[in-house]
Design an enzyme around this catalytic site. Structure first.
Site, mmCIF file in Angstrom:
data_model
loop_
_atom_site.group_PDB
_atom_site.id
_atom_site.type_symbol
_atom_site.label_atom_id
_atom_site.label_comp_id
_atom_site.label_asym_id
_atom_site.label_seq_id
_atom_site.Cartn_x
_atom_site.Cartn_y
_atom_site.Cartn_z
ATOM 1 N N TRP A 209 -5.843 -3.536 -10.800
ATOM 2 C CA TRP A 209 -5.336 -2.769 -9.659
ATOM 3 C C TRP A 209 -5.408 -3.616 -8.388
ATOM 4 O O TRP A 209 -6.404 -4.310 -8.151
ATOM 5 C CB TRP A 209 -6.192 -1.493 -9.503
ATOM 6 C CG TRP A 209 -5.775 -0.645 -8.348
ATOM 7 C CD1 TRP A 209 -4.600 0.035 -8.224
ATOM 8 C CD2 TRP A 209 -6.520 -0.401 -7.153
ATOM 9 N NE1 TRP A 209 -4.561 0.698 -7.025
ATOM 10 C CE2 TRP A 209 -5.734 0.445 -6.339
ATOM 11 C CE3 TRP A 209 -7.773 -0.813 -6.690
ATOM 12 C CZ2 TRP A 209 -6.160 0.882 -5.095
ATOM 13 C CZ3 TRP A 209 -8.184 -0.380 -5.455
ATOM 14 C CH2 TRP A 209 -7.391 0.460 -4.664
ATOM 15 N N ASP B 72 3.753 11.631 0.769
ATOM 16 C CA ASP B 72 3.010 11.176 -0.419
ATOM 17 C C ASP B 72 2.046 12.266 -0.875
ATOM 18 O O ASP B 72 2.227 13.461 -0.595
ATOM 19 C CB ASP B 72 2.304 9.843 -0.103
ATOM 20 C CG ASP B 72 2.117 8.972 -1.336
ATOM 21 O OD1 ASP B 72 1.151 9.210 -2.083
ATOM 22 O OD2 ASP B 72 2.940 8.067 -1.570
ATOM 23 N N ASP B 73 0.974 11.885 -1.531
ATOM 24 C CA ASP B 73 0.001 12.809 -2.128
ATOM 25 C C ASP B 73 -0.592 13.748 -1.060
ATOM 26 O O ASP B 73 -0.584 13.438 0.124
ATOM 27 C CB ASP B 73 -1.124 11.961 -2.745
ATOM 28 C CG ASP B 73 -1.917 12.724 -3.782
ATOM 29 O OD1 ASP B 73 -1.701 13.929 -3.937
ATOM 30 O OD2 ASP B 73 -2.765 12.086 -4.435
ATOM 31 N N LYS C 249 8.779 9.887 -5.682
ATOM 32 C CA LYS C 249 7.872 8.830 -6.147
ATOM 33 C C LYS C 249 7.072 9.427 -7.298
ATOM 34 O O LYS C 249 6.292 10.353 -7.096
ATOM 35 C CB LYS C 249 6.955 8.409 -4.994
ATOM 36 C CG LYS C 249 5.905 7.364 -5.385
ATOM 37 C CD LYS C 249 5.141 6.922 -4.139
ATOM 38 C CE LYS C 249 3.917 6.102 -4.443
ATOM 39 N NZ LYS C 249 3.120 5.818 -3.238
ATOM 40 N N TRP C 250 7.291 8.917 -8.482
ATOM 41 C CA TRP C 250 6.682 9.463 -9.712
ATOM 42 C C TRP C 250 5.471 8.595 -10.044
ATOM 43 O O TRP C 250 5.617 7.494 -10.553
ATOM 44 C CB TRP C 250 7.711 9.422 -10.835
ATOM 45 C CG TRP C 250 7.288 9.998 -12.143
ATOM 46 C CD1 TRP C 250 6.250 9.579 -12.934
ATOM 47 C CD2 TRP C 250 7.904 11.076 -12.858
ATOM 48 N NE1 TRP C 250 6.191 10.329 -14.086
ATOM 49 C CE2 TRP C 250 7.201 11.257 -14.072
ATOM 50 C CE3 TRP C 250 8.995 11.901 -12.605
ATOM 51 C CZ2 TRP C 250 7.548 12.212 -15.016
ATOM 52 C CZ3 TRP C 250 9.342 12.854 -13.555
ATOM 53 C CH2 TRP C 250 8.625 13.015 -14.730
ATOM 54 N N ASP C 251 4.299 9.128 -9.788
ATOM 55 C CA ASP C 251 3.071 8.337 -9.928
ATOM 56 C C ASP C 251 2.375 8.619 -11.257
ATOM 57 O O ASP C 251 2.673 9.614 -11.943
ATOM 58 C CB ASP C 251 2.137 8.683 -8.759
ATOM 59 C CG ASP C 251 1.190 7.551 -8.401
ATOM 60 O OD1 ASP C 251 1.044 6.603 -9.200
ATOM 61 O OD2 ASP C 251 0.581 7.618 -7.315
ATOM 62 N N ASN D 87 -1.766 7.695 -12.551
ATOM 63 C CA ASN D 87 -2.894 6.953 -11.988
ATOM 64 C C ASN D 87 -4.071 6.649 -12.895
ATOM 65 O O ASN D 87 -5.156 6.369 -12.401
ATOM 66 C CB ASN D 87 -3.408 7.701 -10.755
ATOM 67 C CG ASN D 87 -2.616 7.328 -9.518
ATOM 68 O OD1 ASN D 87 -2.539 6.156 -9.179
ATOM 69 N ND2 ASN D 87 -2.002 8.296 -8.882
ATOM 70 N N ASP E 173 -0.380 -1.438 -5.313
ATOM 71 C CA ASP E 173 -0.970 -0.700 -4.198
ATOM 72 C C ASP E 173 -1.440 -1.652 -3.104
ATOM 73 O O ASP E 173 -1.933 -1.216 -2.072
ATOM 74 C CB ASP E 173 -2.160 0.142 -4.676
ATOM 75 C CG ASP E 173 -1.736 1.564 -5.042
ATOM 76 O OD1 ASP E 173 -0.564 1.903 -4.809
ATOM 77 O OD2 ASP E 173 -2.573 2.321 -5.552
HETATM 78 C C1 GLA Z 1 -1.626 5.945 -6.160
HETATM 79 C C2 GLA Z 1 -0.371 5.288 -5.622
HETATM 80 C C3 GLA Z 1 -0.428 5.258 -4.115
HETATM 81 C C4 GLA Z 1 -0.564 6.669 -3.590
HETATM 82 C C5 GLA Z 1 -1.753 7.351 -4.216
HETATM 83 C C6 GLA Z 1 -1.786 8.820 -3.883
HETATM 84 O O1 GLA Z 1 -2.745 5.178 -5.935
HETATM 85 O O2 GLA Z 1 -0.208 4.013 -6.158
HETATM 86 O O3 GLA Z 1 0.711 4.628 -3.590
HETATM 87 O O4 GLA Z 1 0.626 7.380 -3.877
HETATM 88 O O5 GLA Z 1 -1.763 7.241 -5.630
HETATM 89 O O6 GLA Z 1 -2.854 9.474 -4.459
#
Ligand code: GLA
Length: 799
Positions: free
Chosen positions: A198, A365-366, A475-477, A479, A547
Site C-alpha cells: 500500500w 468520497d467516503d 469511484k468503486w473502492d 479495501n 493512495d
Molecule cells: C481507500 C481509497 C482512498 C479513499 C479511502 C476512503 O483507502 O484508496 O482513496 O477513498 O479508501 O475510505
C-alpha cells in the site's frame, strides 16, 4: 492473420510471428515467437532436432524412443508424461491418477474475436482480430481441452485462454489450469516484475533467468499491490529502444500466478494463469471450465516498443464503453481535503472553490452514508446519512450541478462491516468460516459474491444509489485482501473454488451495473493500486493507481505502470504539501506536472489555500484544458529514469537523478515532455532534456510555460538583494512575497526533431548559489518542468 502450413500453425501480426507444429506424437511443439519471419512449409531450421534420448530422460512411448517431452518447447504441457517443468494443466482423475496427456485432434479458424463466457475478455470492434481454436483430447480420459488464440495484428498482441470440457461420466478435479505457456530457446534473459505494498505500488525488479524459477504471484484473493500481474521477459542487452522484449498480462483480478523457469536444458518456460495455490475445482460431468484470457506481446524495439503494443491494446481492446475515447473531466475529490468529516455545507464550499479553479467534476468520497464517521461501520447499508446530507444525495448533487459541476460519489459495494444493518440481517452473507473467528482487514469483510442473491443485492442497492441523483462518476473502492476464505453456500469439497467464484460473481455485478449506467464514468480503486489489472479495466476505464499522492513516489509508480498500461487509465491527483502519506514537500509545479501525464484530478482543500497557490492551480488547469487531448491520446515514452537514491556513484556521475517522460500526438505535430530531478546536484550547469518519439524530419518549436516563483522559496537569500534586512517568514517577508515574484526562465528553441531528440536540448542552467536571474532555472529537490513541442508550419516562425 492465422494460417496453417502443412502441420504448422502460424499466427502473424504486423511485426511478429508465432508458430507451432503438431508432432508425430500429436503433441504441440512450440516453434517460435519473435520478430516477423517467413517460415518454410516444414519449418526447417526452426523446429528442434532430437536424434537420441538424453540419458536419464523419459521416452514418450515405444514408437518414439528418442522423443522426450522434457526437452521440447511445447504449447501446453500436461503433467505426468515426462515433462517435469511447470505444467499447463494438472488434474486428478476419478481413478486417482494425476497424469494427463492431451493430444491434437482438430483446429478451427474464426475471423473474429469472441467474448469469453462469464469473464472479462478483450474485444475487437474493428474487424481485424481472428481466432484459432485448437482441440486436444486426453489419450486416456474423456476430456477435451480447447486452446484459444486470438491475434490482434495492428497491436502485435496475441491472447490465449483454455477451456476444459468434461465429456466423461465422472467428475474430475482441476488442480491447475493455466491460461498461457510460452517456451523459448535458451538465452540470456531477464524476468521483470512489479511488486509493492500500500502507498508504494509497482516497484520494478529485474532478475536474471539463470537457473530454477522465478514466481510472480498473489494469494490474497485480488490481483494485489504485492505483485501486479503484468510481467516481462527481455533479452539481457535490451534497452528502451532496441532488443527483444516480451510483455505478459492476464485479464483477471484474482489470485494469479506467473512463473519463468529455466529447464535443465537451458530452455525458458513461462506460464501464467489462476494461482493453483488454494485452488481446486470440481468439474462435473459434461461441465466446462474456462480460464481467464492471457495477453502477450513481443517487440524487437525494446521496452518502449513492447509498451506501445500494450498501450494500444489496452486502449482499444480492453477499455470499452462511452468513455473509451473521451477525455476525462478534471475532478476534485473530497478525501484528502476532508476525510470522513463531511457535510453538505462543507462539501459545497469545497465544490465552489473547485469551480473557481476550473474543476469540472466534484467527487464526494467516503463518509456519506449513515453512521459512517470512521472506517468501522455501515459498509453494506448505502443510505445517505441524514445528519451530513439532510436532503440526501439528490439535494447535494443538484446544488453541485447548479454550481456548474458534475457530481460523483465513492462506494465500496463488495464489502460489509460487522457493524451494519446488512450484517445483522444476513450474517452468512460474508466470506467467513461459520463458527470460527474471523480476521478483519480495515474492519471489513468481503460479501460472498459466489452467491447470486448477494450479487443481486449489490446490483439493486447500487442501482438505487446511482438512480437517486444525477451521478456522473463513481469511484468503486475495495479495501482489503482476503482471509478466512470460505463460502457458507458451497459444499466443503468446493471451498477451493471460492476465490475464483468470487471473481465471477464480482464480474457479473460490474458488467450489469456498467451496462445499466453507461453514461457513468467508473473509476476502479482498491486502497489505491491493490487491484490494478486488465479485468477491472474491462469495466472501469480508469483506476486510482495509488493512495500515495506524493509527486516523487508517484513519478516512479506511474513510470512503472507505464510498462504495461497506458497513462490514460492511470488516475493521478494533485494534493497538499507536506504530503499526507510521506510528509515530503514537493513544488506545486511538480505535483501538477506528474499528475497531468495521467488522468488529472485534485484532492486538495482549496478553501484553505492562499492567492498564490490558487492562481497557480487555476493557471495549471487552464493549461491542462488546452493540452489534455495530447496527454490523453498521445503516445507515451519513457526517457532517463531514476536510479536508487542510495547509489551515490550514479549521482556523482550525473546520472540516475533524472526522470524523463514525453507524450507525442499520433500525428507527431505536438508533444509535451517532463524533466524531473530527484535531488539538487549543486553546480551542474549543463542540463539536457531528450524528448522522444518526434518526427526527426519535422521542424519544431520547443518552449516552456512562463511561470513565476515565490521569493520565499529563496529563504533568507532575500537579504542578498534587499536594501533593508528582512526576517524570514516575517510579516514583511510575506508582504514582499505577495507583491514580487521571481520570473522563471524561458526556453524558446526552433530546431529539427532529429536535433531535439538525438543531440538533446541543452537547457538554461539551474540555480547554483552564485547568481539568479530570469535565465536561470529555479530547480529545487524534486523540481520539474514541462516542455512543449509544436511543429513549425512553414512561415510560422513567430509561433
Ligand atoms: C481507500 C481509497 C482512498 C479513499 C479511502 C476512503 O483507502 O484508496 O482513496 O477513498 O479508501 O475510505
Amino acid at each position: 492473420m492465422i494460417k496453417k502450413l502443412g502441420n504448422t500453425f502460424v499466427l502473424e501480426t504486423k511485426k511478429t510471428t508465432y508458430a507451432f507444429q503438431v508432432t508425430e506424437t500429436k503433441h504441440l511443439a512450440h516453434l517460435y515467437y519473435g520478430r516477423k519471419i517467413r517460415l518454410s512449409e516444414d519449418a526447417a531450421g526452426v523446429k528442434e532436432v532430437h536424434i537420441f534420448q538424453p540419458g536419464n530422460g523419459i521416452s514418450y512411448d515405444k514408437e518414439h524412443q528418442n522423443f522426450t517431452l522434457d526437452d521440447l518447447k511445447l504449447e501446453m504441457s500436461s503433467y505426468g508424461k515426462g515433462d517435469a517443468r511447470e505444467p499447463f494443466i494438472c488434474l486428478t482423475h476419478e481413478d486417482g491418477s494425476v497424469t494427463s496427456d492431451f493430444l491434437y485432434e482438430k483446429y478451427e479458424i474464426k475471423e473474429n474475436k469472441e467474448e469469453i463466457c462469464g469473464m472479462p475478455s478483450s474485444y475487437d470492434d474493428e474487424g481485424n482480430a481472428s481466432t484459432l481454436l485448437i482441440t486436444l483430447k486426453d489419450k486416456a480420459y474423456d476430456l477435451t481441452l480447447v486452446l484459444k488464440y486470438s491475434v490482434y495484428p495492428e497491436e502485435n498482441v496475441i491472447t490465449r485462454s483454455a477451456e476444459l470440457i468434461n465429456d466423461s461420466e465422472n467428475t474430475v478435479k482441476i488442480r491447475r489450469i493455466m491460461s498461457n505457456q510460452l517456451d523459448l530457446d535458451a538465452g540470456d534473459f531477464d524476468f521483470t516484475n512489479f511488486t509493492g505494498a500500500w502507498t508504494r505500488e509497482m516497484k520494478k525488479s529485474v532478475m536474471p533467468l539463470k537457473a530454477g524459477k522465478i514466481v510472480n504471484s498473489t494469494y490474497v484473493g485480488v490481483s494485489s499491490n504485492r505483485a501486479n500481474p503484468f510481467t516481462m521477459i527481455s533479452r539481457r542487452n535490451a534497452t528502451e529502444d532496441f532488443g527483444d522484449v516480451y510483455g505478459f498480462n492476464l485479464i483477471y483480478s484474482g489470485n494469479h500466478y506467473s512463473a519463468a523457469e529455466v529447464s535443465p536444458y537451458g530452455k525458458i518456460r513461462f506460464v501464467s494463469g489462476i494461482n493453483p495455490e488454494g485452488f481446486e475445482w470440481t468439474l462435473d460431468k459434461k461441465d466446462t471450465f474456462q480460464t481467464p484470457e492471457a495477453v502477450m506481446t513481443y517487440s524487437a524495439e525494446g521496452f518502449t516498443g513492447m509498451s506501445h503494443n500494450m498501450h494500444r491494446f489496452v486502449r482499444k481492446h480492453i477499455v470499452r464503453g462511452q468513455w473509451r475515447d473521451k477525455v476525462r473531466p478534471i475532478l476534485l475529490n473530497s478525501w484528502e481535503a476532508c476525510y470522513f468529516d463531511i457535510s453538505e455545507s462543507k462539501l459545497l464550499r469545497l465544490a465552489k472553490a473547485g469551480k473557481e479553479e476550473g474543476i469540472e467534476l466534484f467527487v464526494m468520497d467516503d463518509g456519506w452514508f449513515k453512521g459512517r464517521n470512521d472506517d468501522k461501520r455501515a459498509l453494506g447499508d448505502w443510505e445517505p446519512d441524514p445528519k451530513k446530507l439532510p436532503g440526501g444525495l439528490k439535494s447535494l448533487c443538484d446544488k453541485v450541478k447548479r454550481l456548474g459541476l458534475d457530481f460523483g460519489i465513492w462506494v465500496e459495494p463488495e464489502m460489509i462491516n460487522e457493524d451494519s444493518d446488512l450484517f445483522r440481517a444476513h450474517p452468512d452473507w460474508s466470506l467467513s468460516i461459520p463458527g470460527k473467528d474471523h480476521s478483519e482487514g480495515r474492519n471489513e469483510r468481503f460479501l460472498d459474491l459466489t452467491r447470486t442473491e448477494v450479487q443481486d443485492y449489490i446490483i439493486e442497492k447500487m442501482s438505487k444509489v446511482f438512480d437517486s441523483a444525477d451521478i456522473s462518476y463513481v469511484k468503486w473502492d475495495m479495501n482489503r485482501n482476503m482471509s478466512d476464505v470460505y463460502s457458507a453456500s458451497l459444499d466443503k469439497e468446493r471451498q477451493g473454488e471460492v476465490a475464483h467464484r468470487y471473481m465471477l460473481g464480482m464480474y457479473r455485478v460490474m458488467k450489469t451495473l456498467t451496462e445499466k449506467f453507461p453514461q457513468i464514468l467508473f473509476e476502479g480503486c482498491a486502497a489505491g493500486g491493490d487491484r490494478f489489472d486488465l479485468g477491472i479495466l474491462s469495466y472501469f476505464p480508469q483506476i486510482w493507481a495509488s493512495d500515495d499522492t506524493d509527486a516523487f513516489v508517484r513519478s516512479e509508480v506511474e513510470t512503472n505502470y507505464s510498462y504495461g498500461y497506458p497513462m490514460s487509465v492511470i488516475s493521478s491527483h494533485v494534493s497538499a504539501t507536506p504530503n499526507h502519506q510521506t510528509l515530503r514537500r514537493t513544488p506545486l509545479e511538480t505535483r501538477f506536472n506528474v499528475a497531468a501525464f495521467g488522468v488529472l484530478g485534485y484532492e486538495y482543500n482549496f478553501p484553505d489555500l492562499y492567492a498564490d497557490e490558487l492562481n497557480q492551480i487555476k493557471a495549471d488547469i487552464e493549461f491542462y484544458k488546452q493540452w489534455r487531448e495530447l496527454f490523453f491520446f498521445g503516445d507515451f515514452y519513457r526517457g532517463r529514469k531514476y536510479q536508487d537514491a542510495s547509489d551515490i556513484t550514479a549521482l556523482a556521475n550525473f546520472t540516475g537523478n533524472e526522470l524523463e517522460w514525453t507524450v507525442v500526438s499520433p500525428d507527431k505535430k505536438k508533444a509535451a515532455g517532463m524533466l524531473m530531478q530527484m535531488l539538487v546536484h549543486p553546480n551542474s550547469e549543463t542540463a539536457i532534456f531528450t524528448p522522444k518519439g518526434l518526427d526527426p524530419d519535422k521542424d519544431y518549436h520547443f518552449y516552456n510555460r512562463a511561470l513565476k516563483y515565490n521569493i520565499k522559496d529563496f529563504g533568507s537569500l532575500i537579504n542578498a538583494v534587499s536594501p533593508v534586512h528582512v526576517r524570514p517568514d516575517s510579516f514583511a517577508h510575506n508582504m514582499l512575497a505577495k507583491k514580487f515574484h521571481m520570473d522563471g526562465e524561458l526556453e524558446d528553441i526552433k530546431s529539427s526533431g532529429s536535433a531535439l531528440m538525438y543531440a538533446g536540448v541543452h537547457l538554461k542552467p539551474s540555480f547554483a548559489s552564485v547568481g539568479y536571474n530570469n535565465d536561470v532555472r529555479y530547480y529545487p529537490d524534486f523540481g520539474s518542468r514541462i516542455y512543449l513541442v509544436e511543429e513549425l508550419d512553414n512561415g510560422d516562425e513567430e509561433k
